[in-house]
Design a protein around this motif. Structure first.
Motif, PDB file in Angstrom:
ATOM      1  N   CYS A  21       0.917  -1.172  -0.201  1.00 18.82           N
ATOM      2  CA  CYS A  21       0.021   0.032   0.025  1.00 18.82           C
ATOM      3  C   CYS A  21       0.978   1.336   0.152  1.00 18.82           C
ATOM      4  O   CYS A  21       1.534   1.399   1.080  1.00 18.82           O
ATOM      5  CB  CYS A  21      -0.798  -0.080   1.290  1.00 18.82           C
ATOM      6  N   TRP A  35      -5.261  -2.747   7.662  1.00 18.41           N
ATOM      7  CA  TRP A  35      -5.740  -3.641   6.468  1.00 18.41           C
ATOM      8  C   TRP A  35      -7.070  -4.044   6.789  1.00 18.41           C
ATOM      9  O   TRP A  35      -7.278  -4.663   8.035  1.00 18.41           O
ATOM     10  CB  TRP A  35      -4.760  -4.697   6.208  1.00 18.41           C
ATOM     11  N   ARG A  37     -10.530  -6.424   5.189  1.00 19.01           N
ATOM     12  CA  ARG A  37     -10.867  -7.366   3.912  1.00 19.01           C
ATOM     13  C   ARG A  37     -12.439  -7.636   3.917  1.00 19.01           C
ATOM     14  O   ARG A  37     -12.987  -7.515   5.015  1.00 19.01           O
ATOM     15  CB  ARG A  37     -10.097  -8.510   4.082  1.00 19.01           C
ATOM     16  N   ARG A  44     -17.316  -6.320   5.992  1.00 19.62           N
ATOM     17  CA  ARG A  44     -15.814  -5.941   6.146  1.00 19.62           C
ATOM     18  C   ARG A  44     -15.398  -6.318   7.374  1.00 19.62           C
ATOM     19  O   ARG A  44     -15.837  -5.789   8.463  1.00 19.62           O
ATOM     20  CB  ARG A  44     -15.594  -4.477   5.554  1.00 19.62           C
ATOM     21  N   TYR A  93      -9.077  -6.865  -0.353  1.00 17.95           N
ATOM     22  CA  TYR A  93      -8.441  -6.336   1.007  1.00 17.95           C
ATOM     23  C   TYR A  93      -8.168  -4.994   0.633  1.00 17.95           C
ATOM     24  O   TYR A  93      -7.764  -4.547  -0.557  1.00 17.95           O
ATOM     25  CB  TYR A  93      -6.837  -7.054   0.848  1.00 17.95           C
ATOM     26  N   TYR A  94      -8.359  -4.064   1.683  1.00 16.07           N
ATOM     27  CA  TYR A  94      -8.316  -2.877   1.858  1.00 16.07           C
ATOM     28  C   TYR A  94      -7.018  -2.098   2.618  1.00 16.07           C
ATOM     29  O   TYR A  94      -7.213  -2.747   3.661  1.00 16.07           O
ATOM     30  CB  TYR A  94      -9.575  -2.033   2.084  1.00 16.07           C
ATOM     31  N   CYS A  95      -6.587  -1.111   2.243  1.00 12.76           N
ATOM     32  CA  CYS A  95      -5.499  -0.337   2.777  1.00 12.76           C
ATOM     33  C   CYS A  95      -6.237   0.681   3.370  1.00 12.76           C
ATOM     34  O   CYS A  95      -7.100   1.405   2.800  1.00 12.76           O
ATOM     35  CB  CYS A  95      -4.194   0.009   2.100  1.00 12.76           C
ATOM     36  N   THR A  96      -6.123   1.047   4.596  1.00 13.62           N
ATOM     37  CA  THR A  96      -6.729   2.126   5.510  1.00 13.62           C
ATOM     38  C   THR A  96      -5.705   3.044   6.321  1.00 13.62           C
ATOM     39  O   THR A  96      -4.664   2.576   6.580  1.00 13.62           O
ATOM     40  CB  THR A  96      -7.973   1.658   6.421  1.00 13.62           C
ATOM     41  N   GLU A 107     -14.170  -0.163  11.052  1.00  8.74           N
ATOM     42  CA  GLU A 107     -13.883   0.290   9.966  1.00  8.74           C
ATOM     43  C   GLU A 107     -14.299   1.778   9.924  1.00  8.74           C
ATOM     44  O   GLU A 107     -13.496   2.779   9.170  1.00  8.74           O
ATOM     45  CB  GLU A 107     -14.628  -0.343   8.769  1.00  8.74           C
ATOM     46  N   TRP A 113      -9.204   5.433   2.401  1.00 10.12           N
ATOM     47  CA  TRP A 113      -9.426   3.911   1.938  1.00 10.12           C
ATOM     48  C   TRP A 113      -8.851   4.037   0.906  1.00 10.12           C
ATOM     49  O   TRP A 113      -8.908   4.785  -0.192  1.00 10.12           O
ATOM     50  CB  TRP A 113     -10.869   3.449   1.888  1.00 10.12           C
ATOM     51  N   GLN A 115      -8.411   1.364  -3.065  1.00  7.38           N
ATOM     52  CA  GLN A 115      -9.209   0.965  -3.864  1.00  7.38           C
ATOM     53  C   GLN A 115      -9.602  -0.568  -3.543  1.00  7.38           C
ATOM     54  O   GLN A 115     -10.566  -1.077  -4.325  1.00  7.38           O
ATOM     55  CB  GLN A 115      -8.912   1.215  -5.190  1.00  7.38           C
ATOM     56  N   GLY A 116      -8.602  -1.196  -2.944  1.00  9.58           N
ATOM     57  CA  GLY A 116      -8.971  -2.494  -2.840  1.00  9.58           C
ATOM     58  C   GLY A 116      -8.363  -3.659  -3.782  1.00  9.58           C
ATOM     59  O   GLY A 116      -8.015  -3.142  -4.784  1.00  9.58           O
TER      60      GLY A 116
END
Length: 123
Positions: A21, A35, A37, A44, A93-96, A107, A113, A115-116
Motif C-alpha cells: 500500500c 488492512w 478485508r 468488512r 483487501y483494503y488499505c486504510t 472500519e 481507504w 481501492q482494494g
C-alpha cells in the motif's frame, strides 16, 4: 491522503502473497495504517493495523501467526505478508489510514481507504 493497494492475485491454499500500500498526501508521523478485508456476502473485517511511529501492531485472531504487517518509512508504504493462505482468506483487501495513533478494529474509525485488491485462495 491517497492510498493505493496492489499485490493481490490467485494462489492455492498454503501459498503466500504480499500486499503493498503506497500512501501519499500527508506526513504520516501521527497516523495509524490498517488492512481490512471483505469476503463475498460478508461484512468488512479488520485484518491488521500498525501505528506509523512506534510500530504497535495488532492482528485479527484469524490471521495471527500467518500474516505480518510492516511499514517502510522511506517509501511511505505498508505491507501485508500473507503466508499459509486458506480459502477463507479469499476477499477484497483494503488499505486504510487514520490520523490518530492507535489501532482501531472498527472500519468507521478509518476515513481514508484505498481501492482494494482481490485475493483468491483456491483449495
Amino acid at each position: 491522503v491517497q492510498l493505493q493497494a496492489f499485490g493481490g492475485g490467485s494462489v492455492q491454499a498454503g501459498g503466500s502473497l504480499r500486499l503493498s500500500c503506497a500512501a501519499s498526501g500527508s506526513t504520516f508521523s501521527t497516523y495509524t495504517m490498517g488492512w481490512f478485508r471483505q469476503a463475498p456476502g460478508k461484512e468488512r473485517e479488520f485484518v491488521a493495523g500498525i501505528v506509523w511511529i512506534g510500530g504497535n501492531l495488532e492482528y485479527a485472531d484469524s490471521v495471527k501467526g500467518r500474516f505480518t504487517m510492516s511499514r517502510d518509512f522511506a517509501k511511505n508504504a505498508v505491507y501485508l505478508q500473507m503466508n499459509s493462505l486458506k480459502p477463507e482468506d479469499t476477499a477484497v483487501y483494503y488499505c486504510t489510514a487514520r490520523a490518530l495513533r492507535g489501532v482501531s478494529r472498527k472500519e468507521n474509525d478509518y476515513p481514508y481507504w484505498g481501492q482494494g485488491t482481490q485475493v483468491t485462495v483456491s483449495s
